[in-house]
Scaffold this motif. Structure first.
Motif, short mmCIF file in Angstrom:
data_model
loop_
_atom_site.label_atom_id
_atom_site.label_comp_id
_atom_site.label_asym_id
_atom_site.label_seq_id
_atom_site.Cartn_x
_atom_site.Cartn_y
_atom_site.Cartn_z
N VAL A 188 4.59 -9.09 -7.72
CA VAL A 188 4.87 -7.70 -7.35
C VAL A 188 4.14 -7.37 -6.04
O VAL A 188 3.20 -8.05 -5.64
CB VAL A 188 4.42 -6.71 -8.45
CG1 VAL A 188 5.24 -6.89 -9.72
CG2 VAL A 188 2.94 -6.87 -8.73
N ALA A 189 4.60 -6.30 -5.40
CA ALA A 189 3.94 -5.78 -4.20
C ALA A 189 3.09 -4.58 -4.60
O ALA A 189 3.52 -3.74 -5.39
CB ALA A 189 4.96 -5.37 -3.15
N GLY A 190 1.88 -4.51 -4.07
CA GLY A 190 0.99 -3.39 -4.34
C GLY A 190 0.71 -2.61 -3.07
O GLY A 190 0.56 -3.18 -1.99
N THR A 241 -4.99 8.46 7.84
CA THR A 241 -4.36 7.83 6.68
C THR A 241 -4.38 6.32 6.88
O THR A 241 -3.80 5.81 7.83
CB THR A 241 -2.91 8.31 6.49
OG1 THR A 241 -2.90 9.72 6.31
CG2 THR A 241 -2.27 7.64 5.27
N LEU A 242 -5.07 5.62 5.97
CA LEU A 242 -5.14 4.16 6.02
C LEU A 242 -4.26 3.59 4.91
O LEU A 242 -4.34 4.04 3.76
CB LEU A 242 -6.57 3.68 5.83
CG LEU A 242 -7.59 4.12 6.88
CD1 LEU A 242 -8.97 3.62 6.50
CD2 LEU A 242 -7.21 3.58 8.25
N THR A 243 -3.44 2.62 5.22
CA THR A 243 -2.57 1.99 4.22
C THR A 243 -2.68 0.48 4.30
O THR A 243 -2.89 -0.08 5.37
CB THR A 243 -1.09 2.39 4.44
OG1 THR A 243 -0.65 1.89 5.71
CG2 THR A 243 -0.93 3.91 4.41
N ARG A 244 -2.54 -0.18 3.15
CA ARG A 244 -2.49 -1.63 3.07
C ARG A 244 -1.49 -2.03 1.99
O ARG A 244 -1.30 -1.30 1.01
CB ARG A 244 -3.86 -2.24 2.76
CG ARG A 244 -4.87 -2.12 3.87
CD ARG A 244 -4.48 -2.93 5.09
NE ARG A 244 -5.50 -2.88 6.11
CZ ARG A 244 -5.61 -1.92 7.02
NH1 ARG A 244 -4.75 -0.92 7.03
NH2 ARG A 244 -6.57 -1.97 7.93
N LYS A 263 -7.31 -0.36 -3.95
CA LYS A 263 -6.22 0.47 -4.45
C LYS A 263 -4.89 -0.30 -4.45
O LYS A 263 -4.07 -0.14 -5.37
CB LYS A 263 -6.10 1.74 -3.59
CG LYS A 263 -7.16 2.79 -3.87
CD LYS A 263 -6.95 4.00 -2.99
CE LYS A 263 -7.90 5.13 -3.36
NZ LYS A 263 -7.56 5.73 -4.67
N ALA A 264 -4.66 -1.11 -3.43
CA ALA A 264 -3.42 -1.87 -3.35
C ALA A 264 -3.32 -2.88 -4.49
O ALA A 264 -2.27 -3.04 -5.12
CB ALA A 264 -3.32 -2.57 -1.99
N VAL A 265 -4.43 -3.58 -4.78
CA VAL A 265 -4.41 -4.57 -5.87
C VAL A 265 -4.26 -3.87 -7.22
O VAL A 265 -3.54 -4.35 -8.10
CB VAL A 265 -5.69 -5.43 -5.82
CG1 VAL A 265 -5.76 -6.35 -7.04
CG2 VAL A 265 -5.73 -6.25 -4.54
N ALA A 266 -4.94 -2.73 -7.40
CA ALA A 266 -4.80 -1.98 -8.65
C ALA A 266 -3.37 -1.51 -8.85
O ALA A 266 -2.84 -1.52 -9.97
CB ALA A 266 -5.77 -0.80 -8.66
N ASN A 267 -2.72 -1.09 -7.77
CA ASN A 267 -1.33 -0.67 -7.85
C ASN A 267 -0.42 -1.83 -8.24
O ASN A 267 0.51 -1.68 -9.05
CB ASN A 267 -0.90 -0.09 -6.51
CG ASN A 267 0.56 0.32 -6.48
OD1 ASN A 267 1.37 -0.32 -5.81
ND2 ASN A 267 0.92 1.37 -7.19
N ALA A 268 -0.71 -3.02 -7.70
CA ALA A 268 0.08 -4.20 -8.06
C ALA A 268 -0.10 -4.55 -9.54
O ALA A 268 0.88 -4.88 -10.23
CB ALA A 268 -0.33 -5.38 -7.18
N ARG A 269 -1.32 -4.48 -10.03
CA ARG A 269 -1.55 -4.79 -11.45
C ARG A 269 -0.84 -3.79 -12.35
O ARG A 269 -0.28 -4.17 -13.39
CB ARG A 269 -3.06 -4.80 -11.75
CG ARG A 269 -3.38 -5.03 -13.22
CD ARG A 269 -4.86 -5.22 -13.44
NE ARG A 269 -5.30 -6.51 -12.93
CZ ARG A 269 -5.17 -7.66 -13.59
NH1 ARG A 269 -4.59 -7.69 -14.78
NH2 ARG A 269 -5.61 -8.78 -13.07
N ASP A 270 -0.84 -2.52 -11.98
CA ASP A 270 -0.16 -1.51 -12.79
C ASP A 270 1.33 -1.78 -12.86
O ASP A 270 1.95 -1.69 -13.94
CB ASP A 270 -0.42 -0.12 -12.19
CG ASP A 270 0.19 0.99 -13.02
OD1 ASP A 270 -0.24 1.19 -14.17
OD2 ASP A 270 1.12 1.66 -12.51
N LYS A 271 1.92 -2.16 -11.74
CA LYS A 271 3.35 -2.50 -11.73
C LYS A 271 3.63 -3.72 -12.61
O LYS A 271 4.59 -3.74 -13.39
CB LYS A 271 3.82 -2.79 -10.30
CG LYS A 271 3.96 -1.58 -9.40
CD LYS A 271 4.48 -2.03 -8.05
CE LYS A 271 4.66 -0.86 -7.10
NZ LYS A 271 5.17 -1.32 -5.79
#
Length: 239
Positions: A42-44, A227-230, A169-177
């Motif tokens: 998945v993508a996070g 705003t920082l995004t990864r 946050k990006a890795v946590a989002n990937a794990r949630d998905k």
């Protein structure tokens, strides 16, 4: 007379085919196949908003006319005053950069092309930490006589700390998905086996908003927001 013995030639087989044959027999004896782990990829996405705390200003000192030595002296005097201001504000040397002098001709184009003088200029770029120090720097440069001030950038003094946060946050989002997908398929999510950061997902450059309330020293400045995004690509094992 003794019976004659027949001598048959010894059959020699290459070693490598024998080893391959033995390995194949072993695989067949163990079931004839190997298993691969089931995975989900998945993508996070991670995003944080924060306030810039380092501000860069480019101030230009310039004069126009015919007296090049006199103009150069005035410009150099203003730059020296700006350097003294930076020292008074406690700016480290690495946050101050003064350029060399430039001299350019100035032309009149109508009704005919004609040299009317020269422009002598020098730039100085200064970086300060904190919105209060930024306001003090602008006020000080204005009092010194600088009329050409440019915001070079508004940024983070310690970007690595925020970089870690947005990646987490990006890795946590990937794990949630991945957990949602695993549960929908009746499986359990295992450990992450591959994590790749996606390139080209930088946050937008911060913009500094300034509101000048009056011509005196009471000025209000708003630092704005960054705003920082990864984005990461993560592969998880499925149990």
């Amino acid at each position: 007379m003794a019976p004659r013995r027949l001598h048959l030639p010894l059959l020699r087989l290459p070693l490598l085919p024998l080893l391959l044959l033995a390995s194949a027999s072993l695989i067949v004896g163990c079931g004839g196949h190997t298993t691969e782990r089931d995975t989900v990829e998945v993508a996070g996405y991670g995003e944080i908003k924060t306030t810039p705390d380092r501000f860069r200003v480019r101030a230009v000192s310039s004069r126009s006319g015919d007296d090049i030595p006199g103009m150069k002296q005035e410009v150099d005097s203003e730059i020296r005053a700006a350097l003294s201001l930076a020292e008074a504000l406690g700016l480290p040397e690495r946050q101050v950069r003064a350029t060399g002098i430039t001299i350019q001709p100035e032309w009149q184009w109508q009704p005919e092309r004609k040299l009317i003088g020269h422009r002598v200029a020098r730039d100085i770029e200064l970086a300060v930490d904190g919105i209060e120090a930024y306001a003090d720097l602008l006020e000080g440069l204005t009092q010194l006589g600088f009329t050409e001030l440019h915001q070079a950038s508004a940024e983070l003094a310690d970007p690595q700390a925020h970089e870690r946060e947005v990646l987490q946050k990006a890795v946590a989002n990937a794990r949630d998905k991945a957990e949602t997908l695993a549960q929908a398929a009746g499986r359990e999510l295992g450990e992450a086996v591959i994590i790749r950061e996606q390139s080209g997902h930088q946050g937008p450059q911060p913009m500094l908003a300034m509101a000048r309330e009056s011509a005196d020293t009471s000025s209000a400045y708003s630092a704005g927001e960054i705003t920082l995004t990864r984005q990461v690509q993560v592969r998880f094992e499925l149990k």
